[in-house]
Design an enzyme around this catalytic site. Structure first.
Site, mmCIF file in Angstrom:
data_model
loop_
_atom_site.group_PDB
_atom_site.id
_atom_site.type_symbol
_atom_site.label_atom_id
_atom_site.label_comp_id
_atom_site.label_asym_id
_atom_site.label_seq_id
_atom_site.Cartn_x
_atom_site.Cartn_y
_atom_site.Cartn_z
ATOM 1 N N ASP A 184 -22.273 46.361 0.965
ATOM 2 C CA ASP A 184 -21.936 47.779 0.896
ATOM 3 C C ASP A 184 -20.454 47.895 0.547
ATOM 4 O O ASP A 184 -19.610 47.164 1.087
ATOM 5 C CB ASP A 184 -22.225 48.443 2.247
ATOM 6 C CG ASP A 184 -21.960 49.929 2.234
ATOM 7 O OD1 ASP A 184 -22.906 50.688 1.987
ATOM 8 O OD2 ASP A 184 -20.793 50.329 2.460
ATOM 9 N N ASN A 195 -14.470 58.446 -3.572
ATOM 10 C CA ASN A 195 -15.021 59.662 -4.175
ATOM 11 C C ASN A 195 -14.205 60.899 -3.804
ATOM 12 O O ASN A 195 -13.926 61.756 -4.651
ATOM 13 C CB ASN A 195 -16.472 59.856 -3.735
ATOM 14 C CG ASN A 195 -17.439 58.997 -4.522
ATOM 15 O OD1 ASN A 195 -17.191 58.653 -5.675
ATOM 16 N ND2 ASN A 195 -18.549 58.627 -3.901
ATOM 17 N N HIS A 245 -16.029 61.785 -8.126
ATOM 18 C CA HIS A 245 -17.237 60.965 -8.254
ATOM 19 C C HIS A 245 -17.232 60.109 -9.518
ATOM 20 O O HIS A 245 -17.903 59.078 -9.574
ATOM 21 C CB HIS A 245 -18.476 61.852 -8.211
ATOM 22 C CG HIS A 245 -18.760 62.411 -6.842
ATOM 23 N ND1 HIS A 245 -19.438 61.706 -5.883
ATOM 24 C CD2 HIS A 245 -18.401 63.584 -6.261
ATOM 25 C CE1 HIS A 245 -19.515 62.423 -4.769
ATOM 26 N NE2 HIS A 245 -18.896 63.576 -4.977
ATOM 27 N N ASP A 291 -18.262 56.197 -9.687
ATOM 28 C CA ASP A 291 -19.199 55.641 -10.673
ATOM 29 C C ASP A 291 -18.609 54.414 -11.360
ATOM 30 O O ASP A 291 -19.318 53.431 -11.627
ATOM 31 C CB ASP A 291 -19.554 56.696 -11.726
ATOM 32 C CG ASP A 291 -20.518 57.753 -11.195
ATOM 33 O OD1 ASP A 291 -21.052 57.565 -10.081
ATOM 34 O OD2 ASP A 291 -20.728 58.758 -11.895
ATOM 35 N N GLU A 312 -24.145 53.181 -2.473
ATOM 36 C CA GLU A 312 -23.172 52.099 -2.668
ATOM 37 C C GLU A 312 -23.662 50.775 -2.069
ATOM 38 O O GLU A 312 -22.883 49.856 -1.855
ATOM 39 C CB GLU A 312 -21.811 52.475 -2.071
ATOM 40 C CG GLU A 312 -21.774 52.600 -0.562
ATOM 41 C CD GLU A 312 -22.088 54.002 -0.058
ATOM 42 O OE1 GLU A 312 -21.578 54.354 1.016
ATOM 43 O OE2 GLU A 312 -22.819 54.737 -0.735
#
Length: 297
Positions: free
Chosen positions: A175, A183, A188, A192, A218
């Site tokens: 993770d 973010n 965002h 990405d 994630e």
């Protein structure tokens, strides 16, 4: 002069990357293959020092080769040929697995080191396999990795192989640390880019028979062929270190990120649900212990 021109022409037409270092470890030559594999052009590299750590080579044991056991420096000082496997940093931030060979050469009585390197996975096999997954809607569209549906199907297959033929494997659950903060801070789009760099790195780090995919958000899952917990620990920690030395780019920002990892071996009583849950619990323990670490159990 003719010989030098002929050698340069030969090196420029190799599939492999090639670069030449002088005795001060200044890069004096960088071929087209090196440009393709690394993303760095000749103009960006020639004249810089190898010790500037442009490619930030990470060895299979997780150590930075350029800082600790530089193969080029050993070849230069001892006049020997060295061969290594490493993970270099592409200009876009993700990691590329390569096989490296360094050896001394003499040009007009001056000593140099030539490094040859090539990507260490079967490019045709990987591309062909991923094209088939894409056609079957089994790829995650953002990262280009296998998706949750494919991972669970593959995990079920591996468990069946283990129960029938004692096919040992491990599950790695990872993770991205502080992903919400990335973010919230940069948007965002930045998140990405981090996901895409991690996806590309995982794809390039997978050994023959290993599978890495995006499990959701994630979270990523890896199915790796290992013989025991010690090997699983090495594989998982190498992955953690290499990701720590990767980076993503978003607008004018350089984004560094780390991962927390839980890893576990398959056992006779396991189902796909139980082994994923166990790896997930270990990952959360890694988070609790401070993040950017591996917990194996």
């Amino acid at each position: 002069m003719f010989l030098e021109d002929a050698c340069t022409k030969i090196l420029d037409n190799l599939w492999e990357g090639a670069y030449l270092l002088d005795e001060d470890r200044t890069i004096v030559y960088w071929n087209r293959g090196a440009e393709i594999i690394t993303g760095y052009t000749q103009k960006e590299v020639v004249g810089r020092h190898c010790r500037d750590n442009i490619l930030v080579h990470i060895g299979e044991d997780g150590r930075e080769l350029c800082k600790e056991i530089c193969p080029a420096l050993i070849s230069l000082r001892k006049g020997v040929t060295k061969q290594n496997k490493a993970y270099l940093q592409h200009k876009k931030g993700y990691r590329v697995g390569v096989k490296i060979k360094t050896f001394p050469v003499y040009i007009q009585d001056k000593k140099y080191v030539l490094e040859l390197f090539q990507e260490s996975y079967d490019d045709y096999f990987v591309l062909n396999h991923f094209e088939k997954l894409a056609q079957s809607s089994l790829l995650d569209p953002l990262t280009g990795l296998p998706n949750r549906r494919y991972l669970l199907t593959k995990l079920e297959e591996n468990i069946n192989l283990f129960k029938r033929y004692n096919f040992s494997f491990g599950v790695i659950f990872l993770d991205i640390d502080n992903f919400k903060l990335i973010n919230d801070t940069y948007g965002h789009g930045a998140g990405d880019e981090v996901l895409k760099v991690l996806g590309k790195t995982l794809q390039n780090l997978a050994r023959k028979g290993d599978v890495f995919g995006r499990f959701g958000g994630e979270e990523f899952l890896g199915l790796v062929i290992v013989k025991g917990l010690k090997e699983l620990q090495l594989v998982a920690n190498r992955l953690r270190v290499i990701v720590e030395h990767s980076k993503a780019f978003y607008q004018d920002k350089v984004l560094r990120f780390t991962i927390s990892v839980g890893a576990t071996l398959v056992s006779p009583e396991d189902t796909s649900e139980s082994i994923v849950e166990r790896a997930d619990r270990l990952m959360y323990l890694a988070k609790k212990e401070g993040k950017n670490r591996v917990v194996v159990g």
